[in-house]
Enzyme design. Structure first.
Site, PDB file in Angstrom:
ATOM      1  N   GLY A  28     -11.921 -15.831   9.205  1.00 18.35           N
ATOM      2  CA  GLY A  28     -11.391 -17.116   9.897  1.00 18.35           C
ATOM      3  C   GLY A  28      -9.834 -16.998  10.110  1.00 18.35           C
ATOM      4  O   GLY A  28      -9.353 -16.127   9.506  1.00 18.35           O
ATOM      5  N   HIS A  29      -9.393 -17.822  10.801  1.00 23.72           N
ATOM      6  CA  HIS A  29      -7.937 -17.743  11.135  1.00 23.72           C
ATOM      7  C   HIS A  29      -7.307 -19.308  11.372  1.00 23.72           C
ATOM      8  O   HIS A  29      -8.407 -20.113  11.567  1.00 23.72           O
ATOM      9  CB  HIS A  29      -7.514 -16.997  12.488  1.00 23.72           C
ATOM     10  CG  HIS A  29      -7.321 -15.590  12.220  1.00 23.72           C
ATOM     11  ND1 HIS A  29      -6.537 -15.024  11.561  1.00 23.72           N
ATOM     12  CD2 HIS A  29      -8.001 -14.308  12.730  1.00 23.72           C
ATOM     13  CE1 HIS A  29      -6.468 -13.535  11.367  1.00 23.72           C
ATOM     14  NE2 HIS A  29      -7.604 -13.500  12.038  1.00 23.72           N
ATOM     15  N   GLY A  66      -3.738 -13.213  -1.165  1.00 22.75           N
ATOM     16  CA  GLY A  66      -4.515 -13.813  -0.151  1.00 22.75           C
ATOM     17  C   GLY A  66      -5.687 -13.087   0.279  1.00 22.75           C
ATOM     18  O   GLY A  66      -5.935 -12.917   1.540  1.00 22.75           O
ATOM     19  N   ASP A  85      -1.769 -22.265   8.657  1.00 22.85           N
ATOM     20  CA  ASP A  85      -1.085 -21.014   7.596  1.00 22.85           C
ATOM     21  C   ASP A  85       0.093 -21.428   6.957  1.00 22.85           C
ATOM     22  O   ASP A  85       0.089 -21.039   5.801  1.00 22.85           O
ATOM     23  CB  ASP A  85      -0.657 -19.938   8.550  1.00 22.85           C
ATOM     24  CG  ASP A  85      -1.823 -19.285   9.366  1.00 22.85           C
ATOM     25  OD1 ASP A  85      -3.088 -19.310   8.638  1.00 22.85           O
ATOM     26  OD2 ASP A  85      -1.924 -18.154  10.134  1.00 22.85           O
ATOM     27  N   ASP A 138      -1.673   2.513  -5.216  1.00 23.06           N
ATOM     28  CA  ASP A 138      -2.788   2.612  -4.655  1.00 23.06           C
ATOM     29  C   ASP A 138      -3.781   1.829  -5.518  1.00 23.06           C
ATOM     30  O   ASP A 138      -4.398   2.395  -6.519  1.00 23.06           O
ATOM     31  CB  ASP A 138      -3.274   4.238  -4.866  1.00 23.06           C
ATOM     32  CG  ASP A 138      -4.670   4.375  -4.094  1.00 23.06           C
ATOM     33  OD1 ASP A 138      -5.273   3.404  -3.587  1.00 23.06           O
ATOM     34  OD2 ASP A 138      -5.283   5.537  -4.126  1.00 23.06           O
ATOM     35  N   ARG A 196     -12.592  -6.930  -7.376  1.00 22.56           N
ATOM     36  CA  ARG A 196     -13.114  -5.632  -7.126  1.00 22.56           C
ATOM     37  C   ARG A 196     -12.133  -4.523  -7.315  1.00 22.56           C
ATOM     38  O   ARG A 196     -12.313  -3.640  -7.682  1.00 22.56           O
ATOM     39  CB  ARG A 196     -13.782  -5.443  -5.823  1.00 22.56           C
ATOM     40  CG  ARG A 196     -15.009  -6.226  -5.483  1.00 22.56           C
ATOM     41  CD  ARG A 196     -15.940  -5.650  -4.303  1.00 22.56           C
ATOM     42  NE  ARG A 196     -15.124  -5.982  -2.941  1.00 22.56           N
ATOM     43  CZ  ARG A 196     -15.166  -7.003  -2.162  1.00 22.56           C
ATOM     44  NH1 ARG A 196     -16.193  -8.052  -2.857  1.00 22.56           N
ATOM     45  NH2 ARG A 196     -14.538  -7.198  -1.205  1.00 22.56           N
ATOM     46  N   ARG A 214       1.064  -1.297   0.023  1.00 23.01           N
ATOM     47  CA  ARG A 214       0.101  -0.119   0.094  1.00 23.01           C
ATOM     48  C   ARG A 214       0.985   1.157   0.050  1.00 23.01           C
ATOM     49  O   ARG A 214       2.192   1.201   0.762  1.00 23.01           O
ATOM     50  CB  ARG A 214      -0.801   0.003   1.267  1.00 23.01           C
ATOM     51  CG  ARG A 214      -2.189  -0.934   1.520  1.00 23.01           C
ATOM     52  CD  ARG A 214      -2.711  -0.850   2.682  1.00 23.01           C
ATOM     53  NE  ARG A 214      -3.868  -1.853   2.783  1.00 23.01           N
ATOM     54  CZ  ARG A 214      -4.824  -2.009   3.532  1.00 23.01           C
ATOM     55  NH1 ARG A 214      -4.741  -0.888   4.356  1.00 23.01           N
ATOM     56  NH2 ARG A 214      -5.598  -2.949   3.690  1.00 23.01           N
TER      57      ARG A 214
END
Length: 385
Positions: free
Chosen positions: A132-133, A90, A163, A67, A98, A43
């Site tokens: 979720g994690h 991810g 993960d 951006d 989008r 970002r």
């Protein structure tokens, strides 16, 4: 830091990484460690996911700051994708779309692109759009049920199993496999890496053992989950621990011989009868409490007794075996795991430290054909950083 020439097996492969957290960056790190030129799209301003300085998951790559909510930023990202071999992201399903960077747009710009997607639940299914994690994904697959002591609650195994093992590593494997297919003439494609899928695959042997009647559903009562006293950890005289993995009879016999098991007041019941396991575990526990961890380690090092000291995070890099293999490296004074696995003809290395967000924006955009005046205008408009 001193730059090491890149000769890893993925040298010449260009990967675009849309910045995220956890398993996505781990997959990108694996690809970068293997030699790929991974460009991380961060970002503008450096905020958001994965922004803390020095995150080792971000090593070995360059960073551009765009951006992606601005049309010009999206256009720049698509121009990078057009010249890449793979993209990894991810986000939750639909977010990349989008931003104008979904598979449809990216494969239109580059039909040979491998588009890697990392999620917990997958791109479809009833839970696909919910948060979720790691712990949630493990819970749903049954893996979390199997971790913990008998009669006690399940214990989260950090986030290594979900993960990174079932998630990021599976994505990296999927991307490499799809790249191989493209090199063989196949078209570009989407790799849908879901942690619930990956963890389920990692548990294949447990499902097989259950089907054969060799694994019980209650946790902590089986051969490999701490149920067996010859595959467990034991506290020593100094409060530290050793790990015992003497599964095979010959290794167990060596353990018995070297340790002098049992103590004079104890017995050595038959280990093959699970009804003896509680008494056997208690006898081993009493024995291991008679010496310190390092005394046991010295006695049993280099033998087939299958015992190792339980080291903490600071001790591990200093262990003689890991030090001899250079399993950890210290570029610029930062100790970290070395790239793995190892290659005899195309060795890997830590070539770059984790970049600051946008550190290589000008360099990467210039490589993509954006001239200096355009870069200056985009920065003035806040589209790049």
């Amino acid at each position: 830091m001193t730059r090491v020439s890149n000769s890893g097996p993925l040298t010449g492969v260009r990967v675009i990484e849309l910045a995220g957290i956890g398993p996505g960056p781990f997959a990108a790190m694996m690809l970068a460690d293997l030699g790929a030129d991974v460009v991380r799209v961060d970002r503008v301003g450096g905020g958001g996911f994965g922004a803390f300085p020095g995150d080792l998951l971000n090593r070995n790559r360059r960073s551009v700051a765009l951006d992606l909510k601005h049309p010009d930023g999206q256009e720049l990202a698509r121009s990078l994708v057009a010249g890449a071999d793979a993209l990894v992201e991810g986000f939750r399903p639909g977010v990349a779309e989008r931003l104008g960077l979904g598979p449809h747009e990216c494969l239109a710009a580059n039909p040979r692109l491998v588009y890697g997607r990392m999620t917990g639940w997958g791109q479809d299914g009833p839970l696909a759009h919910t948060a979720g994690h790691d712990i949630d994904y493990l819970a749903l697959t049954g893996a979390l049920h199997g971790v913990g002591r008998a009669g006690e609650r399940p214990v989260p195994p950090m986030n290594l199993l979900g993960d990174f093992g079932g998630g990021g590593m599976m994505l990296a494997l999927g991307v490499v496999a799809a790249l191989h297919a493209v090199r063989g003439g196949a078209p570009g494609q989407v790799v849908d890496a879901a942690i619930v899928d990956g963890v389920s695959v990692l548990a294949t042997q447990i499902h097989a053992l259950r089907g054969l009647g060799f694994w019980q559903d209650p946790r902590g009562v089986n051969l490999l989950d701490g149920g067996a006293p010859f595959y467990d950890t034991y506290e020593c005289a100094d409060g530290r621990y050793v790990a015992v993995g003497a599964l095979e009879p010959q290794f167990y016999a060596e353990l018995v011989r070297l340790t002098g098991f049992p103590l004079a007041d104890d017995e050595a019941p038959d280990r093959d009868d699970p009804t003896n396991w509680p008494a056997l575990r208690a006898a081993w526990a009493r024995l291991f409490r008679t010496r310190t961890r390092d005394e046991w380690a010295e006695l049993l090092a280099g033998t087939d007794a299958c015992v190792a000291p339980v080291l903490d995070w600071a001790e591990a890099p200093r262990h003689p075996h890991l030090a001899a293999r250079e399993s950890f490296v210290t570029p610029e004074g930062v100790t970290q795991p070395a790239p793995a696995p190892r290659f005899s003809a195309t060795p890997t290395s830590v070539r770059r430290p984790p970049p600051q967000p946008g550190e290589h924006t000008d360099e990467v955009l210039a490589e993509a054909g954006v001239d200096a005046a355009r870069i200056a205008a985009l920065r003035a408009a806040g589209t790049i950083g």
